[in-house]
Write an enzyme that holds these catalytic residues in place. Structure first.
Site: not given
Ligand code: SAH
Length: 394
Positions: A210, A226, A338
């Site tokens: 990040r 996401f 991941c």
């Molecule tokens: N990048 C974030 C962590 C991401 S975890 C950080 O730095 O904190 C993955 C995320 O994807 C979760 O919040 C979950 O709700 C979301 N997610 C899962 N499937 C999804 C989809 N099809 N479309 C949008 N979001 C999704």
């Protein structure tokens, strides 16, 4: 109580890999119960390891120690925990953040145990029969070794079912009525909901990535696919992004993301959070001809194990293909996986295939991995689950 291996099945233990699969075992002597410590012997009777027995799991035993003269007890576990905590205390991240992964399971010699620290609350996950067997001793040692006032248990990960264990959550040491913590990461603060949040509440493994995205975002239009509670999106905003569009399918995550925006002195008019399915929303953006200077894709684990790798490959290809179509020339893609079941080389070839199909060329500028508080034991390559690529579009 002893497990005797089939001939020739001692190789992985001799390389100090901590998992013993059911197919390698010739016979079980004594009547070990779930979580009991068993001695593992080669077919010729050579003692190899002390391990926790898990009768229902394909991973039939997980090694506590390759020194068969040891006793596995509260003192042994306390020493392992102390070692894990000492490693974290020496990390640079310990100086600027109050949130760290303190115990990373197999990589810390504590199979199936995950402990994250969020300010003054510890969140513990007991994910194996062995960790579960020593739960009380581990909790006592954690309370004593850390200066945290409370421990919340999040033993609700699906992998527990493979060990025949029921989910369990709640405060197990100390109490705090609102299980909300505020953490600081590279100067940005985030609320962490240890009770309802995903995994243990926050994705600490992406801390340094990040920060990297923050430095890369300056002056760019950013898409965070996401975004969960806003980790990359807020980092990009803090780094001077021109605009940030942050997507997530979870309304609860977006609610916290908006609180996190408010909790930091950032320009709210430059960021938009949208509840959406990334697959559908990226297509809609493409059809509209939208373009971004930096796209971040940090999807959930599509393939926890190699068995799901094929479907996962399809999903990774789809989102990365769409991301390449949305990148302006010279734009950057920070793309992650991941999934333990998708090794780094496979991920790179999926992303390369996505670029070809999108009709664009690009170059890998950097590779990403999990932060140092998620170490990878040399003998346990499975610990290396998070991989990412920074790609510049030509
Ligand atoms: N990048 C974030 C962590 C991401 S975890 C950080 O730095 O904190 C993955 C995320 O994807 C979760 O919040 C979950 O709700 C979301 N997610 C899962 N499937 C999804 C989809 N099809 N479309 C949008 N979001 C999704």
């Amino acid at each position: 109580m002893r497990l005797v291996l089939k001939p020739g099945r001692d190789k992985s233990l001799k390389r100090r890999h901590p998992w013993l699969f059911s197919g390698a075992i010739a016979r079980v002597e004594g009547d070990p119960q779930r979580g009991d410590t068993v001695e593992v012997l080669s077919d010729s009777g050579q003692p190899l390891a002390l391990a926790a027995y898990s009768p229902q799991s394909q991973i039939r035993a997980r090694v506590w120690s390759f020194d068969t003269g040891r006793t596995i007890d509260a003192e042994f576990l306390r020493a392992r925990l102390a070692g894990a905590l000492a490693l974290r205390a020496a990390l640079p991240a310990a100086r600027h953040s109050n949130a760290l992964r303190l115990v990373h399971a197999e990589s810390d010699g504590l199979p199936g145990l995950v402990v994250d620290r969020y300010d003054d609350v510890l969140v513990a996950q007991f994910l194996s029969a062995g960790a579960e067997r020593w739960r009380e001793e581990i909790l006592d040692a954690l309370a004593e070794l850390s200066d945290c006032e409370a421990v919340y248990e999040r033993s609700d990960a699906e992998v527990r079912a493979l060990e025949g264990l029921e989910p369990r959550t709640g405060f197990v040491r100390g109490d705090r009525r609102a299980a909300r913590c505020t953490i600081v990461e590279h100067g940005l603060s985030f609320h962490v909901d240890v009770e309802q949040g995903q995994k243990t509440g926050f994705f600490l493994d992406q801390r340094d990535n990040r920060q990297r995205v923050r430095a890369l975002a300056t002056g760019r239009e950013v898409l965070d696919g996401f975004c969960y509670t806003g980790g990359f999106a807020l980092a990009a905003l803090a780094g001077g992004a021109k605009r940030v569009l942050a997507l997530d399918s979870s309304a609860a995550a977006l609610e916290v993301a908006r609180e996190n925006l408010a909790a930091n002195q950032l320009e709210a008019s430059r960021i938009e959070f949208v509840q959406a399915d990334v697959f559908a929303h990226l297509r809609a953006l493409r059809d509209r001809g939208a373009r971004f200077g930096l796209v971040v894709l940090d999807p959930p684990k599509f393939a926890p194990t190699a068995a799901q790798a094929k479907n996962a490959a399809r999903a990774y290809k789809d989102i990365n293909l769409l991301a390449f179509k949305l990148l302006a020339p010279g734009g950057l893609l920070a793309t992650f996986s991941c999934s333990g079941g998708v090794p780094a080389e496979l991920f790179q070839s999926i992303v390369a295939g996505a670029a070809v199909d999108a009709g664009v060329a690009g170059k890998i500028l950097e590779r990403f991995a999990a932060a140092a508080d998620h170490p990878v034991a040399l003998e346990f390559p499975e610990g290396d689950y998070l991989k990412g690529l920074l790609i510049a579009r030509n």
